[in-house]
Write a protein that holds these residues in place. Structure first.
Motif, short mmCIF file in Angstrom:
data_model
loop_
_atom_site.label_atom_id
_atom_site.label_comp_id
_atom_site.label_asym_id
_atom_site.label_seq_id
_atom_site.Cartn_x
_atom_site.Cartn_y
_atom_site.Cartn_z
N THR A 43 24.06 18.29 -29.79
CA THR A 43 23.04 19.02 -30.55
C THR A 43 23.67 20.12 -31.40
N HIS A 44 22.98 20.47 -32.49
CA HIS A 44 23.44 21.53 -33.39
C HIS A 44 22.91 22.90 -33.00
N HIS A 45 22.07 22.95 -31.98
CA HIS A 45 21.41 24.18 -31.57
C HIS A 45 21.07 24.02 -30.09
N PRO A 46 21.04 25.11 -29.31
CA PRO A 46 20.76 24.97 -27.87
C PRO A 46 19.40 24.32 -27.59
N VAL A 47 19.43 23.10 -27.10
CA VAL A 47 18.23 22.33 -26.79
C VAL A 47 18.43 21.60 -25.46
N GLN A 48 17.39 21.56 -24.66
CA GLN A 48 17.37 20.76 -23.45
C GLN A 48 16.21 19.79 -23.54
N GLY A 49 16.45 18.52 -23.25
CA GLY A 49 15.38 17.54 -23.34
C GLY A 49 15.45 16.53 -22.22
N VAL A 50 14.31 16.31 -21.54
CA VAL A 50 14.29 15.35 -20.44
C VAL A 50 13.00 14.53 -20.49
N LEU A 51 13.06 13.37 -19.87
CA LEU A 51 11.88 12.54 -19.61
C LEU A 51 11.85 12.33 -18.10
N ALA A 52 10.82 12.88 -17.45
CA ALA A 52 10.74 12.84 -15.99
C ALA A 52 9.67 11.86 -15.53
N THR A 53 10.01 11.07 -14.53
CA THR A 53 9.06 10.16 -13.88
C THR A 53 8.90 10.60 -12.43
N LEU A 54 7.66 10.87 -12.03
CA LEU A 54 7.38 11.36 -10.67
C LEU A 54 6.43 10.40 -9.96
N ASP A 55 6.85 9.96 -8.79
CA ASP A 55 5.96 9.16 -7.95
C ASP A 55 4.82 10.04 -7.44
N PRO A 56 3.71 9.43 -7.00
CA PRO A 56 2.62 10.22 -6.42
C PRO A 56 3.12 11.15 -5.32
N LEU A 57 2.70 12.40 -5.38
CA LEU A 57 3.01 13.47 -4.43
C LEU A 57 4.46 13.99 -4.53
N ALA A 58 5.22 13.48 -5.50
CA ALA A 58 6.58 13.98 -5.70
C ALA A 58 6.55 15.27 -6.52
N SER A 59 7.59 16.09 -6.35
CA SER A 59 7.67 17.34 -7.11
C SER A 59 9.12 17.64 -7.44
N TYR A 60 9.30 18.51 -8.44
CA TYR A 60 10.65 18.88 -8.86
C TYR A 60 10.58 20.19 -9.62
N ASP A 61 11.53 21.09 -9.37
CA ASP A 61 11.63 22.35 -10.10
C ASP A 61 12.69 22.20 -11.18
N LEU A 62 12.26 22.11 -12.42
CA LEU A 62 13.17 21.91 -13.55
C LEU A 62 13.71 23.25 -14.03
N ALA A 63 15.02 23.42 -14.01
CA ALA A 63 15.64 24.65 -14.49
C ALA A 63 15.67 24.64 -16.02
N VAL A 64 15.20 25.74 -16.61
CA VAL A 64 15.14 25.89 -18.07
C VAL A 64 15.71 27.26 -18.43
N PRO A 65 16.62 27.35 -19.41
CA PRO A 65 17.15 28.66 -19.81
C PRO A 65 16.03 29.63 -20.17
N ALA A 66 16.15 30.88 -19.74
CA ALA A 66 15.09 31.86 -19.94
C ALA A 66 14.77 32.07 -21.41
N GLU A 67 15.78 31.96 -22.28
CA GLU A 67 15.56 32.23 -23.70
C GLU A 67 14.94 31.05 -24.45
N HIS A 68 14.69 29.95 -23.77
CA HIS A 68 14.11 28.76 -24.41
C HIS A 68 12.59 28.83 -24.44
N ARG A 69 12.00 28.37 -25.55
CA ARG A 69 10.58 28.01 -25.58
C ARG A 69 10.51 26.54 -25.18
N LEU A 70 9.55 26.18 -24.35
CA LEU A 70 9.45 24.79 -23.92
C LEU A 70 8.06 24.23 -24.16
#
Length: 292
Positions: A168-195
């Motif tokens: 990337t030419h600029h700080p970017v984070q991009g993901v595609l998440a698939t969650l089964d029923p009742l699954a959970s996940y804490d996604l870490a994101v840089p504090a300075e990012h808009r998401l």
């Protein structure tokens, strides 16, 4: 994975996609978000969802931005005036840097069916005229994070020690998440990012808000050091949920929009149109379709 002291993200605003229906290019179109006020979505400009068979998007130019195209269903055929041509299948991503100028097309393979999401990502003023390029992220090579009931395709940035394939030419984070029923996940994101979080399928609790298919939730930069956490959780049910989460550092620069061009001033937009019509982008290609 993450520190227990990390700040949890919350969503500040939620919107529904707008269905526009068919037009001369597509069978159906929806707008997830548009640059009504670019400062609110900076560094992202728009997210559009298209379903098409024929004609699709024939040769057209771009300058000053990057397009990130995720194939949801069907097969996307592409080509450009740099000599690239090929096809992308569901789950694959094309990261195109328009930069100084490119002419390309996006069609449904064999005119059958393509369902895609396309994100417009702004480029910093200093990189508006960077050389154009394509990056195709293939399913077999997309890095993945695995957790109980969770699979995360990492397109860009680093998640849980896994770095995406996109340069990337600029700080970017991009993901595609698939969650089964009742699954959970804490996604870490840089504090300075808009998401933004866009639900492709099912329902997902994002932070403390429940988002349904087609909805987009936003979280603005947080005034803290290090990383923050975006909690994701799928409710009980029969089908898995799928959500696209992209974040980036705001540019805080003026935005001038002109059709397929994104620059910083209106004179730069006018120059882009002149350059295209004067052949500075190169000739419109006459490449044949991808062989069946």
């Amino acid at each position: 994975m993450t520190s227990q002291l990390s700040v949890a993200r919350t969503l500040t605003r939620i919107s529904d996609r707008t269905r526009l229906g068919p037009d001369e290019q597509v069978d159906d179109k929806a707008l997830a978000f548009v640059p009504t006020d670019p400062a609110l979505t900076d560094p992202f400009l728009t997210l559009v969802e298209d379903w098409f068979s024929t004609p699709g998007f024939e040769w057209h130019p771009h300058r000053g931005l990057e397009t990130v195209t995720l194939v949801v269903d069907g097969v996307l055929e592409h080509g450009d005036n740099l000599g690239h041509a090929g096809s992308l299948e569901p789950g694959e991503v094309q990261w195109m840097t328009a930069g100084s100028g490119i002419i390309h097309r996006e069609l449904a393979y064999r005119d059958e069916h393509a369902h895609v999401l396309q994100l417009w990502l702004n480029l910093p003023a200093a990189k508006k005229m960077t050389p154009s390029r394509y990056q195709d992220l293939r399913r077999a090579t997309i890095p993945r994070v695995h957790a109980p009931g969770v699979v995360i395709d990492v397109h860009a940035g680093t998640v849980d020690g896994i770095t995406g394939a996109a340069d990337t030419h600029h700080p970017v984070q991009g993901v595609l998440a698939t969650l089964d029923p009742l699954a959970s996940y804490d996604l870490a994101v840089p504090a300075e990012h808009r998401l933004f979080a866009h639900v492709l399928r099912g329902t997902v609790t994002v932070g403390d808000r429940l988002l349904s298919e087609g909805q987009v939730g936003w979280s603005d930069p947080v005034a803290t050091a290090g990383e923050t956490l975006l909690p994701l959780a799928a409710p009980d049910g029969e089908l898995s949920a799928k959500i696209m989460v992209y974040s980036g550092t705001p540019l805080h620069e003026p935005v001038a929009l002109g059709g397929p061009f994104v620059m910083n001033t209106k004179p730069e937009i006018a120059q882009a149109f002149r350059d295209f019509h004067d052949g500075v982008f190169g000739p419109v290609p006459r490449l044949a379709r991808v062989a069946h």
